[in-house]
Design a protein around this motif. Structure first.
Motif, PDB file in Angstrom:
ATOM      1  N   TRP A 327       0.833  -1.206   0.000  1.00 38.47           N
ATOM      2  CA  TRP A 327       0.000   0.000   0.000  1.00 38.47           C
ATOM      3  C   TRP A 327       0.868   1.256   0.000  1.00 38.47           C
ATOM      4  CZ3 TRP A 327      -5.071   1.381  -0.381  1.00 38.47           C
ATOM      5  CH2 TRP A 327      -5.398   2.672   0.004  1.00 38.47           C
ATOM      6  N   CYS A 359      -2.612  -3.482   1.859  1.00 37.72           N
ATOM      7  CA  CYS A 359      -3.805  -2.773   2.306  1.00 37.72           C
ATOM      8  C   CYS A 359      -3.427  -1.584   3.179  1.00 37.72           C
ATOM      9  CB  CYS A 359      -4.703  -3.715   3.111  1.00 37.72           C
ATOM     10  SG  CYS A 359      -5.272  -5.155   2.184  1.00 37.72           S
ATOM     11  N   SER A 363      -7.284  -0.704   7.401  1.00 37.61           N
ATOM     12  CA  SER A 363      -8.187  -1.691   6.818  1.00 37.61           C
ATOM     13  C   SER A 363      -8.418  -2.866   7.764  1.00 37.61           C
ATOM     14  CB  SER A 363      -7.613  -2.209   5.496  1.00 37.61           C
ATOM     15  OG  SER A 363      -6.444  -2.972   5.729  1.00 37.61           O
ATOM     16  N   CYS A 399      -8.959  -6.374   1.246  1.00 37.62           N
ATOM     17  CA  CYS A 399      -8.580  -5.520   2.375  1.00 37.62           C
ATOM     18  C   CYS A 399      -9.723  -5.370   3.365  1.00 37.62           C
ATOM     19  CB  CYS A 399      -8.158  -4.136   1.880  1.00 37.62           C
ATOM     20  SG  CYS A 399      -6.613  -4.099   0.949  1.00 37.62           S
TER      21      CYS A 399
END
Length: 698
Positions: A327, A359, A363, A399
């Motif tokens: 991410w 993610c 999340s 996610c």
């Protein structure tokens, strides 16, 4: 079909097959090895364990105090790394956390509150992030505020979140009825607002993606008009896939293409002067589909190759996706405002692995282990736990749905490394993978005559297939893979009772109208679901193949097309990757109930609950879906009319939106975008509108 007479994966690994000899294995053996070894090598993993704990560990990972909670260095020019602090630094670390907490609280009020939300939405499910990153605590507080305000929507009096609608037992309206009505409205609106002219299409492109279309856009539009390609504005998947590459320089991108073309797991298409040729490093006599897949891709673009700029395209020969971005890395790539200043991502490897790192830190997946919940109730038995898919694309976002890691063979037991963007086109991907999605052509059919709905003689729920999904042995929880669970659930699900919602409750509440029936009796009455042939992709030496053969039903009877066409209801579920049979099933005119976590090239161009019925990957909604649509002596008010309507709409969609011309139009537009990305001067590859180019769709 896979050849079960070949040696097991364990045997091959025990014999220490050299790397250079793996290309000599059959495609199923290579795929199985890829599935099992889809993680960091042991040496790298050992070093990694010394540096950081996975976000799924029982306790939170602690970061070196030279870096903030996002992993980004506070000192410019320092590559982000993570380290576990020693005990003697604990006191200092706590002091720093206190300072960061205060600073994060201040920044919460200074930053855009949409920056750190855990909810991923919009055409680009990987949104840009602020250049000024908040501390971990600041991001968490902000995301909690956003979730409380924006995380839940209402469908009637049922609440929906992250693509799943939760049933309100006190409601008198079945949620499926609301989902169908809402989806039909969305589909009608989408079709009505499509561009009719080249100028409209170019303007809509710029509105959505904030840049000009690629050079050659007018030729693509002419192809769309000539072949009446529907939904000319719905190509958001291309932008999702290519967005990270805009921050990689064309020079570096072309070098990576050259490297990828030498891989034994890829084939290369070369477009030059309107001609298309392919070459590869693997032995096509050994790799199944190694010759067919390149040829299929050539045939797909041959009609428009003379409109394409010269370019090189590298495609994976495997079924499964390969590339993952963290991410943090993806956010940096998407946050480049000045495209003349490219991102040197070779020096910014996060050095982490595992799906959670792809993610945002707010999340549910990243925080899955830190916020462990008690064992949840099952929607099979408890009315308050029932739910349905309300937005399939949101539901496929892993996610927000950590439970999918334990429900799909592509994810179970895997620990993929976070890498740099790879310029490889793949036939499938999840929402977390960074592969560039292409168009597979396996099992595509043009469609033929099928029996009318009212003339079909079999109203049981049909599924036939092999036990693909992953490699099965004692080292993995293969019993949790999607196909084994489906077959087990619908054959030996349990000796207790099932609670199902009534399709027509009238003035009653769903709670009062619910029915209770014996599980075994429902399976015998409604389900016709079994494996075919013999167990595949399993280890014979450790007894796994024998265990699967004993514990799951297998049929040696081959079901012909005419017999299958008599079924009204058919399930489609992912295998090793995407389901290649979906096109064929849609054209059959049956009501297709589909369970998937794989977005595909057409996902923005089809409407769940209008053209097919989406299922959750845990199948806890299956019996309620069947009860809603399938009439019986004990369920005379089921919505047979709606089932027939969705089945007919699905067949019509496949015949009009999934033609060869529609697949070609997708690849045409994708390759125009790709040509711009790899051009030395990208701005020179922008489309410039001229009224003389204009043509209009009917």
């Amino acid at each position: 079909m896979f050849d079960t007479r070949r040696k097991s994966l364990t045997t091959l690994l025990e014999e220490a097959v050299p790397v250079q000899s793996k290309s000599l294995l059959s495609p199923e053996e290579r795929h199985r090895i890829q599935l099992e070894t889809y993680q960091l090598d042991p040496i790298k993993a050992t070093r990694l364990n010394e540096r950081v704990k996975s976000p799924l560990a029982d306790s939170p990972a602690h970061f070196d105090d030279s870096y903030d909670d996002s992993g980004k260095s506070k000192r410019s020019g320092v590559t982000p790394t993570f380290r576990v602090p020693r005990y003697r630094l604990l006191k200092l670390w706590r002091q720093i956390l206190s300072i960061l907490t205060v600073a994060g609280t201040v920044l919460v009020f200074l930053q855009d509150p949409a920056v750190s939300g855990s909810r991923i939405k919009g055409w680009n499910q990987w949104p840009q992030v602020s250049r000024t990153e908040l501390s971990l605590r600041g991001q968490r507080r902000m995301s909690q505020r956003i979730r409380s305000k924006d995380g839940t929507s209402m469908i009637g009096d049922h609440s929906a979140r992250f693509g799943v609608v939760k049933v309100n037992p006190d409601s008198s309206v079945h949620p499926i009825r609301l989902l169908i009505d809402d989806s039909e409205r969305q589909w009608t609106e989408k079709v009505a607002k499509q561009s009719k002219t080249l100028k409209e299409a170019a303007d809509e492109y710029h509105r959505r993606y904030k840049r000009s279309p690629p050079k050659g856009f007018e030729k693509w539009w002419a192809y769309v008009v000539e072949h009446n390609v529907p939904l000319p504005d719905e190509y958001d998947q291309i932008q999702r896939d290519l967005a990270p590459f805009y921050s990689v320089s064309p020079n570096k991108l072309n070098k990576r293409i050259e490297q990828a073309s030498k891989s034994s797991g890829t084939f290369t298409l070369k477009v030059a002067g309107g001609n298309v040729e392919s070459y590869h490093e693997y032995d096509s006599k050994i790799v199944e589909s190694g010759e067919q897949r390149p040829q299929h891709q050539i045939e797909l673009i041959q009609p428009i190759a003379h409109h394409l700029p010269d370019m090189t395209i590298v495609m994976s020969v495997s079924d499964t996706p390969q590339n993952m971005l963290s991410w943090h890395h993806r956010s940096e790539l998407l946050n480049r405002d000045d495209q003349d200043d490219f991102f040197d991502d070779d020096k910014s490897s996060d050095g982490v692995n595992g799906f959670a790192w792809a993610c945002p830190i707010s999340s549910p997946l990243f925080n899955a282990a830190r916020h462990k919940k008690k064992e949840s109730k099952s929607g099979l038995h408890d009315l308050s736990a029932k739910s349905f898919v309300s937005d399939l694309r949101e539901y496929m976002n892993i996610c927000n749905h950590p439970e999918l890691l334990e429900q799909h063979g592509l994810l179970i037991g895997k620990n993929p490394p976070m890498e740099s963007p790879s310029p490889v086109f793949s036939l499938s991907k999840t929402a977390l993978h960074a592969d560039i999605l292409g168009v597979p052509t396996e099992q595509w059919v043009e469609g033929g005559l099928v029996p009318a709905w009212k003339d079909r003689k079999n109203d049981k729920i049909l599924w036939r297939g092999s036990n693909t999904a992953m490699h099965h042995d004692k080292t993995v929880s293969f019993e949790n893979s999607q196909r084994l669970r489906l077959v087990n659930l619908t054959n030996y699900g349990g000796n207790g009772d099932l609670v199902t919602l009534s399709p027509n409750v009238g003035e009653q509440s769903l709670r009062d109208g619910a029915t209770v029936a014996h599980w075994k009796g429902i399976n015998e009455d409604q389900m016709d679901i079994t494996f075919t042939g013999k167990p595949l992709q399993c280890d014979r030496n450790d007894g796994t193949c024998d265990k699967i053969a004993r514990n799951y039903p297998f049929s040696n009877k081959r079901m012909g097309h005419d017999e299958a066409a008599q079924y009204k209801y058919v399930i489609d579920v992912d295998g090793n990757a995407w389901s290649a049979r979906f096109n064929r099933l849609l054209t059959s005119g049956s009501l297709i109930m589909k369970a998937t976590i794989m977005p595909e090239w057409y996902s923005d161009r089809i409407q769940p609950w209008v053209h097919f019925v989406p299922l959750k990957m845990d199948f806890t909604d299956l019996y309620d879906v069947v009860a809603f649509f399938r009439p019986s002596l004990t369920n005379p008010h089921a919505e047979d009319r709606l089932a027939s309507r969705i089945a007919s709409a699905g067949r019509e969609w496949a015949l009009t939106h999934w033609r060869r011309e529609d697949m070609t139009a997708y690849m045409f537009r994708l390759y125009l975008e790709w040509a711009r990305l790899i051009a030395e001067d990208r701005k020179s590859m922008d489309f410039v509108y001229n009224v003389d180019m204009e043509s209009r769709r009917v």
